[in-house]
Design an enzyme around this catalytic site. Structure first.
Site, PDB file in Angstrom:
ATOM      1  N   LYS A  41      11.286   6.284 -11.633  1.00 42.85           N
ATOM      2  CA  LYS A  41      10.332   5.698 -12.393  1.00 42.85           C
ATOM      3  C   LYS A  41      10.256   4.171 -11.796  1.00 42.85           C
ATOM      4  O   LYS A  41      11.406   3.611 -12.442  1.00 42.85           O
ATOM      5  CB  LYS A  41      10.949   6.248 -14.172  1.00 42.85           C
ATOM      6  CG  LYS A  41      10.333   4.678 -15.327  1.00 42.85           C
ATOM      7  CD  LYS A  41       9.259   5.638 -15.685  1.00 42.85           C
ATOM      8  CE  LYS A  41       8.336   5.171 -16.376  1.00 42.85           C
ATOM      9  NZ  LYS A  41       6.660   5.190 -16.152  1.00 42.85           N
ATOM     10  N   CYS A 124       1.320  -2.240 -12.390  1.00 39.36           N
ATOM     11  CA  CYS A 124       0.579  -1.494 -13.649  1.00 39.36           C
ATOM     12  C   CYS A 124       0.002  -1.975 -14.219  1.00 39.36           C
ATOM     13  O   CYS A 124      -0.661  -2.307 -15.155  1.00 39.36           O
ATOM     14  CB  CYS A 124       1.896  -1.627 -14.839  1.00 39.36           C
ATOM     15  SG  CYS A 124       2.334  -0.592 -16.254  1.00 39.36           S
TER      16      CYS A 124
HETATM   17  C1  LIG Z   1       2.344   9.608 -17.058  1.00 39.65           C
HETATM   18  C2  LIG Z   1       2.790   8.616 -16.274  1.00 39.65           C
HETATM   19  C3  LIG Z   1       3.256   7.465 -16.130  1.00 39.65           C
HETATM   20  C4  LIG Z   1       3.330   6.521 -14.727  1.00 39.65           C
HETATM   21  N1  LIG Z   1       4.036   5.637 -14.887  1.00 39.65           N
HETATM   22  C5  LIG Z   1       4.446   4.820 -14.007  1.00 39.65           C
HETATM   23  C6  LIG Z   1       5.145   3.963 -13.382  1.00 39.65           C
HETATM   24  O1  LIG Z   1       6.288   3.746 -13.981  1.00 39.65           O
HETATM   25  N2  LIG Z   1       4.927   3.204 -12.188  1.00 39.65           N
HETATM   26  C7  LIG Z   1       4.181   3.530 -11.469  1.00 39.65           C
HETATM   27  O2  LIG Z   1       3.647   2.724 -10.474  1.00 39.65           O
HETATM   28  N3  LIG Z   1       3.011   4.425 -11.531  1.00 39.65           N
HETATM   29  C8  LIG Z   1       3.042   5.438 -12.960  1.00 39.65           C
HETATM   30  N4  LIG Z   1       1.820   6.035 -13.408  1.00 39.65           N
HETATM   31  C9  LIG Z   1       0.748   6.382 -12.323  1.00 39.65           C
HETATM   32  C10 LIG Z   1       1.178   7.441 -10.778  1.00 39.65           C
HETATM   33  O3  LIG Z   1       2.425   7.386  -9.511  1.00 39.65           O
HETATM   34  C11 LIG Z   1       0.002   7.470 -10.113  1.00 39.65           C
HETATM   35  O4  LIG Z   1      -0.906   6.477  -9.374  1.00 39.65           O
HETATM   36  C12 LIG Z   1      -1.553   7.610 -11.098  1.00 39.65           C
HETATM   37  O5  LIG Z   1      -1.341   8.418 -12.113  1.00 39.65           O
HETATM   38  C13 LIG Z   1      -2.090   8.865  -9.491  1.00 39.65           C
HETATM   39  O6  LIG Z   1      -2.054   9.813  -9.543  1.00 39.65           O
HETATM   40  P1  LIG Z   1      -2.606  11.714  -9.877  1.00 39.65           P
HETATM   41  O7  LIG Z   1      -4.111  11.241  -9.673  1.00 39.65           O
HETATM   42  O8  LIG Z   1      -1.739  12.384  -9.122  1.00 39.65           O
HETATM   43  O9  LIG Z   1      -1.902  11.074 -11.398  1.00 39.65           O
HETATM   44  C14 LIG Z   1       1.707   7.030 -14.161  1.00 39.65           C
HETATM   45  C15 LIG Z   1       1.729   7.763 -14.309  1.00 39.65           C
HETATM   46  C16 LIG Z   1       1.599   8.442 -15.321  1.00 39.65           C
HETATM   47  C17 LIG Z   1       0.435  10.218 -15.442  1.00 39.65           C
END
Ligand SMILES: Cc1cc2nc3c(=O)[nH]c(=O)nc-3n(C[C@H](O)[C@H](O)[C@H](O)COP(=O)(O)O)c2cc1C
Length: 298
Positions: A41, A124
């Protein structure tokens, strides 16, 4: 399955940062899975509780979230990285600074740790003022501070960009520094989903949140393809809307070197990993990943 990345991997599938990777128990589960590497995270200097709930929701075309970087603080993740070593797979730290000094401090602390690489989160959508990477001058300053400390590979987690012109401009900045890989993409920064109760699905940010899942996939694929064209020497981790073997295949065809699973892990849990891997292996039909990389674009 072996593939090239900035360090050796047993599988090109990882978790996306921020999903199922905040606590020790979650990290152990990821490290014990078939994933090729574990991304922890995003850590800030101090622990954070994040935004009020509900702050994540699933909808028909993806996910919306305004988590606000809830995390245990960087010291916890430095300790976890030491203990996760016994699982024998690369562990990647992710850091977010609220200013340049914080970015520099966090990267220098993780440079002294057991992690295999450090991913600098400049994308972020739910913490601080705006998206750091959309301010190219600031991005340049962050990179100049974090890329000259220590030997561990530096990754950069980028937001989605809108045009090839934007990608060229950002690439020319990144190329000046020693960045080993880029992760494309973080959530689309600002979406709004309204529920049956005629109210936004999530509470923070007046209902606005980062969009992931299905709706993000075409945008993420285009970013992988655009950056692949403008930065030939950097490794690319593709992420955004992957929930099947076909999605993984598409990211490699667009030029990704590894892929990451976000929303699908949150929704379906660890069983998603082996299912997606199996589907992808079938679609490879005996070809190597190297053979198909970037092939959709000729
Ligand atoms: C619940 C949640 C928490 C996330 N927290 C972070 C984070 O702490 N740091 C980060 O770089 N990306 C974070 N992301 C983004 C994901 O790493 C990813 O880039 C984004 O969700 C797209 O991927 P997906 O379509 O498979 O969800 C988060 C996404 C979700 C859904």
């Amino acid at each position: 399955m072996k593939t090239d990345f900035c360090f050796p991997l047993t599988s090109p599938i990882m978790n996306a940062c921020g999903v199922m990777d905040t606590t020790w128990e979650e990290l152990v589960a990821l490290a014990s899975s078939r994933l090729g590497a574990v991304v922890m995270k995003t850590a800030t200097i101090r622990p954070r509780e994040g935004n009020p709930t509900p702050r994540y929701a699933r909808f028909k075309y993806g996910s919306i979230q305004a988590m606000g970087l809830p995390n245990l603080g960087y010291k916890a993740y430095i300790k976890f990285s030491e203990e996760l070593k016994k699982f024998g797979k690369p562990v990647i730290a992710s850091v977010f600074g609220f200013n340049l000094d914080e970015y520099e401090f966090l990267v220098s602390e993780f440079q002294k740790s057991e992690v295999s690489a450090i991913e600098v989160n400049v994308s972020c959508p739910n913490a601080g003022e705006g998206i750091p990477a959309y301010n190219t001058k600031y991005l340049d300053e962050v990179l100049s501070r974090v890329t000259s400390i220590g030997d561990k590979p530096i990754g950069l987690k980028l937001p989605p960009y809108l045009t090839e012109k934007d990608v060229k401009e950002v690439s020319s900045i990144i190329k000046k520094y020693n960045v080993s890989y880029i992760t494309l993409v973080n959530s689309y920064p600002t979406g709004l989903v309204i529920g049956e109760d005629e109210k936004p699905l999530i509470v923070p940010r007046n209902g606005f949140g980062g969009i992931g899942g299905e709706s993000l996939k075409p945008i993420a694929l285009a970013n992988v393809a655009m950056f692949g064209k403008s930065m030939k020497d950097v490794y690319i981790a593709g992420v955004g809307g992957i929930s099947s073997g076909k999605d993984v295949l598409d990211f490699f065809l667009a030029g990704a070197d590894v892929v990451q699973l976000g929303t699908v892990l949150k929704e379906n849990g660890l069983s998603a990993i082996s299912e997606i891997e199996r589907e992808f292996m079938d679609l490879l039909r005996g070809r190597s990943i190297e053979e198909i990389k970037g092939k959709a674009l000729g």
